[in-house]
Motif scaffolding. Structure first.
Motif, PDB file in Angstrom:
ATOM      1  N   VAL A 133     -10.165   0.511  -2.632  1.00 34.55           N
ATOM      2  CA  VAL A 133     -10.335  -0.632  -3.540  1.00 34.55           C
ATOM      3  C   VAL A 133     -10.756  -1.896  -2.788  1.00 34.55           C
ATOM      4  O   VAL A 133     -10.888  -2.959  -3.375  1.00 34.55           O
ATOM      5  CB  VAL A 133      -9.055  -0.887  -4.384  1.00 34.55           C
ATOM      6  N   LYS A 134     -10.920  -1.768  -1.488  1.00 35.75           N
ATOM      7  CA  LYS A 134     -11.445  -2.845  -0.626  1.00 35.75           C
ATOM      8  C   LYS A 134     -10.625  -4.127  -0.684  1.00 35.75           C
ATOM      9  O   LYS A 134     -11.158  -5.221  -0.784  1.00 35.75           O
ATOM     10  CB  LYS A 134     -12.905  -3.164  -0.969  1.00 35.75           C
ATOM     11  N   ARG A 135      -9.292  -3.978  -0.615  1.00 31.99           N
ATOM     12  CA  ARG A 135      -8.451  -5.177  -0.612  1.00 31.99           C
ATOM     13  C   ARG A 135      -7.078  -4.882  -0.026  1.00 31.99           C
ATOM     14  O   ARG A 135      -6.671  -3.734   0.112  1.00 31.99           O
ATOM     15  CB  ARG A 135      -8.316  -5.752  -2.007  1.00 31.99           C
ATOM     16  N   ARG A 136      -6.404  -5.958   0.283  1.00 38.41           N
ATOM     17  CA  ARG A 136      -5.010  -5.920   0.719  1.00 38.41           C
ATOM     18  C   ARG A 136      -4.153  -5.574  -0.491  1.00 38.41           C
ATOM     19  O   ARG A 136      -4.421  -6.040  -1.597  1.00 38.41           O
ATOM     20  CB  ARG A 136      -4.665  -7.315   1.253  1.00 38.41           C
ATOM     21  N   ASN A 137      -3.132  -4.767  -0.295  1.00 37.72           N
ATOM     22  CA  ASN A 137      -2.335  -4.249  -1.400  1.00 37.72           C
ATOM     23  C   ASN A 137      -0.849  -4.370  -1.089  1.00 37.72           C
ATOM     24  O   ASN A 137      -0.414  -3.964  -0.019  1.00 37.72           O
ATOM     25  CB  ASN A 137      -2.706  -2.771  -1.601  1.00 37.72           C
ATOM     26  N   ARG A 138      -0.093  -4.942  -2.011  1.00 40.37           N
ATOM     27  CA  ARG A 138       1.368  -5.020  -1.879  1.00 40.37           C
ATOM     28  C   ARG A 138       1.956  -3.694  -2.337  1.00 40.37           C
ATOM     29  O   ARG A 138       1.589  -3.171  -3.378  1.00 40.37           O
ATOM     30  CB  ARG A 138       1.877  -6.173  -2.742  1.00 40.37           C
ATOM     31  N   GLY A 139       2.868  -3.135  -1.546  1.00 37.99           N
ATOM     32  CA  GLY A 139       3.434  -1.846  -1.912  1.00 37.99           C
ATOM     33  C   GLY A 139       4.804  -1.605  -1.323  1.00 37.99           C
ATOM     34  O   GLY A 139       5.349  -2.415  -0.575  1.00 37.99           O
ATOM     35  N   LEU A 140       5.345  -0.464  -1.694  1.00 34.30           N
ATOM     36  CA  LEU A 140       6.582   0.042  -1.127  1.00 34.30           C
ATOM     37  C   LEU A 140       6.228   1.051  -0.041  1.00 34.30           C
ATOM     38  O   LEU A 140       5.195   1.723  -0.138  1.00 34.30           O
ATOM     39  CB  LEU A 140       7.418   0.744  -2.214  1.00 34.30           C
ATOM     40  N   PRO A 141       7.060   1.192   0.971  1.00 30.27           N
ATOM     41  CA  PRO A 141       6.802   2.220   1.975  1.00 30.27           C
ATOM     42  C   PRO A 141       6.757   3.593   1.294  1.00 30.27           C
ATOM     43  O   PRO A 141       7.568   3.894   0.422  1.00 30.27           O
ATOM     44  CB  PRO A 141       8.007   2.115   2.915  1.00 30.27           C
ATOM     45  N   ALA A 142       5.802   4.413   1.705  1.00 28.36           N
ATOM     46  CA  ALA A 142       5.630   5.727   1.093  1.00 28.36           C
ATOM     47  C   ALA A 142       4.838   6.615   2.030  1.00 28.36           C
ATOM     48  O   ALA A 142       4.095   6.133   2.883  1.00 28.36           O
ATOM     49  CB  ALA A 142       4.907   5.597  -0.245  1.00 28.36           C
ATOM     50  N   GLY A 143       4.983   7.907   1.835  1.00 30.15           N
ATOM     51  CA  GLY A 143       4.191   8.840   2.624  1.00 30.15           C
ATOM     52  C   GLY A 143       4.551  10.267   2.334  1.00 30.15           C
ATOM     53  O   GLY A 143       5.524  10.557   1.617  1.00 30.15           O
ATOM     54  N   ASN A 144       3.778  11.166   2.908  1.00 27.26           N
ATOM     55  CA  ASN A 144       3.949  12.592   2.667  1.00 27.26           C
ATOM     56  C   ASN A 144       5.179  13.149   3.372  1.00 27.26           C
ATOM     57  O   ASN A 144       5.544  12.707   4.459  1.00 27.26           O
ATOM     58  CB  ASN A 144       2.724  13.366   3.154  1.00 27.26           C
ATOM     59  N   VAL A 145       5.762  14.141   2.740  1.00 33.34           N
ATOM     60  CA  VAL A 145       6.822  14.934   3.357  1.00 33.34           C
ATOM     61  C   VAL A 145       6.127  15.855   4.356  1.00 33.34           C
ATOM     62  O   VAL A 145       5.130  16.497   4.028  1.00 33.34           O
ATOM     63  CB  VAL A 145       7.589  15.746   2.284  1.00 33.34           C
ATOM     64  N   GLU A 146       6.639  15.890   5.565  1.00 35.07           N
ATOM     65  CA  GLU A 146       5.988  16.660   6.625  1.00 35.07           C
ATOM     66  C   GLU A 146       6.688  17.991   6.859  1.00 35.07           C
ATOM     67  O   GLU A 146       7.891  18.029   7.122  1.00 35.07           O
ATOM     68  CB  GLU A 146       5.956  15.846   7.915  1.00 35.07           C
TER      69      GLU A 146
ATOM     70  N   GLU B  30       9.628   7.566   6.945  1.00 35.81           N
ATOM     71  CA  GLU B  30       8.567   6.691   6.424  1.00 35.81           C
ATOM     72  C   GLU B  30       8.980   5.221   6.488  1.00 35.81           C
ATOM     73  O   GLU B  30       8.175   4.369   6.861  1.00 35.81           O
ATOM     74  CB  GLU B  30       8.186   7.072   4.994  1.00 35.81           C
ATOM     75  N   LEU B  31      10.218   4.916   6.120  1.00 37.25           N
ATOM     76  CA  LEU B  31      10.702   3.539   6.180  1.00 37.25           C
ATOM     77  C   LEU B  31      10.631   3.009   7.611  1.00 37.25           C
ATOM     78  O   LEU B  31      10.122   1.921   7.864  1.00 37.25           O
ATOM     79  CB  LEU B  31      12.130   3.451   5.633  1.00 37.25           C
TER      80      LEU B  31
ATOM     81  N   ASP C 227       0.430   5.139  11.814  1.00 40.64           N
ATOM     82  CA  ASP C 227      -0.645   6.089  12.055  1.00 40.64           C
ATOM     83  C   ASP C 227      -1.885   5.305  12.480  1.00 40.64           C
ATOM     84  O   ASP C 227      -2.012   4.108  12.202  1.00 40.64           O
ATOM     85  CB  ASP C 227      -0.951   6.894  10.796  1.00 40.64           C
ATOM     86  N   TYR C 228      -2.828   5.984  13.104  1.00 38.69           N
ATOM     87  CA  TYR C 228      -4.029   5.326  13.618  1.00 38.69           C
ATOM     88  C   TYR C 228      -4.810   4.596  12.534  1.00 38.69           C
ATOM     89  O   TYR C 228      -5.506   3.620  12.809  1.00 38.69           O
ATOM     90  CB  TYR C 228      -4.936   6.332  14.341  1.00 38.69           C
ATOM     91  N   ASN C 229      -4.701   5.057  11.288  1.00 41.90           N
ATOM     92  CA  ASN C 229      -5.506   4.468  10.213  1.00 41.90           C
ATOM     93  C   ASN C 229      -4.678   3.615   9.249  1.00 41.90           C
ATOM     94  O   ASN C 229      -5.080   3.403   8.115  1.00 41.90           O
ATOM     95  CB  ASN C 229      -6.235   5.567   9.443  1.00 41.90           C
ATOM     96  N   GLU C 230      -3.542   3.106   9.708  1.00 45.57           N
ATOM     97  CA  GLU C 230      -2.716   2.220   8.884  1.00 45.57           C
ATOM     98  C   GLU C 230      -2.772   0.796   9.428  1.00 45.57           C
ATOM     99  O   GLU C 230      -2.622   0.579  10.629  1.00 45.57           O
ATOM    100  CB  GLU C 230      -1.256   2.697   8.870  1.00 45.57           C
ATOM    101  N   SER C 231      -2.979  -0.159   8.536  1.00 43.40           N
ATOM    102  CA  SER C 231      -2.942  -1.584   8.854  1.00 43.40           C
ATOM    103  C   SER C 231      -1.915  -2.194   7.912  1.00 43.40           C
ATOM    104  O   SER C 231      -2.193  -2.387   6.729  1.00 43.40           O
ATOM    105  CB  SER C 231      -4.311  -2.228   8.613  1.00 43.40           C
ATOM    106  N   ILE C 232      -0.703  -2.479   8.427  1.00 43.24           N
ATOM    107  CA  ILE C 232       0.415  -2.853   7.560  1.00 43.24           C
ATOM    108  C   ILE C 232       1.144  -4.080   8.102  1.00 43.24           C
ATOM    109  O   ILE C 232       1.525  -4.121   9.276  1.00 43.24           O
ATOM    110  CB  ILE C 232       1.428  -1.691   7.434  1.00 43.24           C
TER     111      ILE C 232
END
Length: 184
Positions: free
Chosen positions: A67-80, A92-93, A138-143
């Protein structure tokens, strides 16, 4: 009542990438007709509503390329792998925020888009969260991480400013049923 179940005759991964697969199925419909059905296949995920001891919520602001923008969210991610859900919540937290949860409790589970995806989100409340470490992104996370009042998240959902669907659902669900789970 009619039998609504579709029969899967064959399936294959039509497209695979790091985050998900697109599965193409050959199916037989209840009326006997055969057709193709494509869907997005994703690992089960956890979504964490983390409260500090002071009652604020630990939130993330993350770049979302789709969506090409900064996004407010809750921590989340896949179960590994074989990881249990409580462990996934804590991991994840910690990875996304550097916070450690005191107690965690399951809030609800939902299928956010079961018309075209097999994704499952397990919502958890984490209590007595405290900053204990650096993020391990992760390498592709900007948080970026901050804490905000829960009521400000409810107001943002009401105003349409909380655009991330899984976050808005978690906040509104908690606000609607919070008496069952204790006070903020």
């Amino acid at each position: 009542m009619t039998d609504l179940q579709w029969e899967t005759l064959d399936d294959e991964v039509a497209y695979a990438c790091e985050g998900f697969d697109i599965v193409r199925e050959r199916v037989r419909l209840p009326n006997g007709e055969e057709t193709e059905f494509d869907h997005l296949s994703d690992a089960e995920s956890v979504v964490v509503l983390p409260f500090t001891a002071d009652g604020d919520v630990v939130v993330i602001d993350e770049w979302r390329q789709a969506v090409k923008r900064r996004n407010r969210g809750l921590p989340a991610g896949n179960v590994e792998g074989e990881e249990d859900l409580d462990a996934a919540v804590r991991r994840e937290l910690r990875e996304e925020t550097g916070y450690r949860a005191g107690a965690v409790e399951h809030l609800t589970t939902m299928e956010p888009a079961n018309g075209f995806s097999d994704a499952v989100f397990h919502y958890y409340v984490a209590r007595d969260c405290e900053a204990t470490a650096e993020q391990d992104l992760d390498y592709n996370e900007s948080i970026d991480v901050e804490t905000v009042a829960f009521d400000s998240l409810v107001a943002a959902a009401r105003e349409g400013d909380l655009r991330d669907g899984r976050t808005a659902f978690g906040v509104v669900y908690y606000a609607l049923f919070e008496a069952e789970f204790g006070t903020r």
